[in-house]
Design a protein around this motif. Structure first.
Motif, PDB file in Angstrom:
ATOM      1  N   SER A   6       0.849  -1.190   0.000  1.00 39.22           N
ATOM      2  CA  SER A   6       0.000   0.000   0.000  1.00 39.22           C
ATOM      3  C   SER A   6       0.881   1.236   0.000  1.00 39.22           C
ATOM      4  CB  SER A   6      -0.896   0.036   1.236  1.00 39.22           C
ATOM      5  OG  SER A   6      -1.814  -1.018   1.208  1.00 39.22           O
TER       6      SER A   6
ATOM      7  N   ASP B  18       0.256   5.461   0.254  1.00 34.75           N
ATOM      8  CA  ASP B  18      -0.674   6.588   0.422  1.00 34.75           C
ATOM      9  C   ASP B  18      -2.130   6.135   0.341  1.00 34.75           C
ATOM     10  OD1 ASP B  18       1.446   8.386   0.692  1.00 34.75           O
ATOM     11  OD2 ASP B  18       1.544   8.737  -1.473  1.00 34.75           O
TER      12      ASP B  18
ATOM     13  N   GLN C 186      -3.367   3.676  -1.264  1.00 36.96           N
ATOM     14  CA  GLN C 186      -3.687   2.924  -2.472  1.00 36.96           C
ATOM     15  C   GLN C 186      -3.084   1.533  -2.349  1.00 36.96           C
ATOM     16  OE1 GLN C 186      -2.230   4.573  -6.137  1.00 36.96           O
ATOM     17  NE2 GLN C 186      -3.366   3.128  -7.388  1.00 36.96           N
ATOM     18  N   LYS C 187      -3.931   0.513  -2.494  1.00 38.79           N
ATOM     19  CA  LYS C 187      -3.495  -0.873  -2.359  1.00 38.79           C
ATOM     20  C   LYS C 187      -3.091  -1.423  -3.724  1.00 38.79           C
ATOM     21  CE  LYS C 187      -5.213  -5.433  -1.119  1.00 38.79           C
ATOM     22  NZ  LYS C 187      -6.418  -6.216  -0.873  1.00 38.79           N
TER      23      LYS C 187
END
Length: 72
Positions: A31, A33, A35-36
């Motif tokens: 991940s 920030d 976001q994955k």
């Protein structure tokens, strides 16, 4: 001009090439920030693309239907 079959074949080849690279050089999911990035999900998506292309290419193949008529 390329046909649908040519385009589907190209998409399939590109997806398979990407799958090969990911298999040879696996990466962990992470991940950034919030976001994955899931490589496993990406590989599953590529495999679904290959499967879809396979189904489309089968449907593009010529086929033969045999039927028998009846006499009345």
């Amino acid at each position: 001009m390329s046909t649908n079959t040519d385009q589907i074949t190209t998409i399939r080849a590109q997806a398979l090439a990407q799958l090969k690279q990911l298999t040879l050089n696996p990466k962990p999911s992470y991940s950034v920030d919030g976001q994955k990035i899931s490589w496993a999900e990406y590989m599953e998506s590529l495999q679904r693309t290959v499967n879809w292309c396979d189904r489309q290419l089968v449907e593009c193949q010529p086929f033969e239907c045999q039927s028998e008529g009846t006499t009345g």
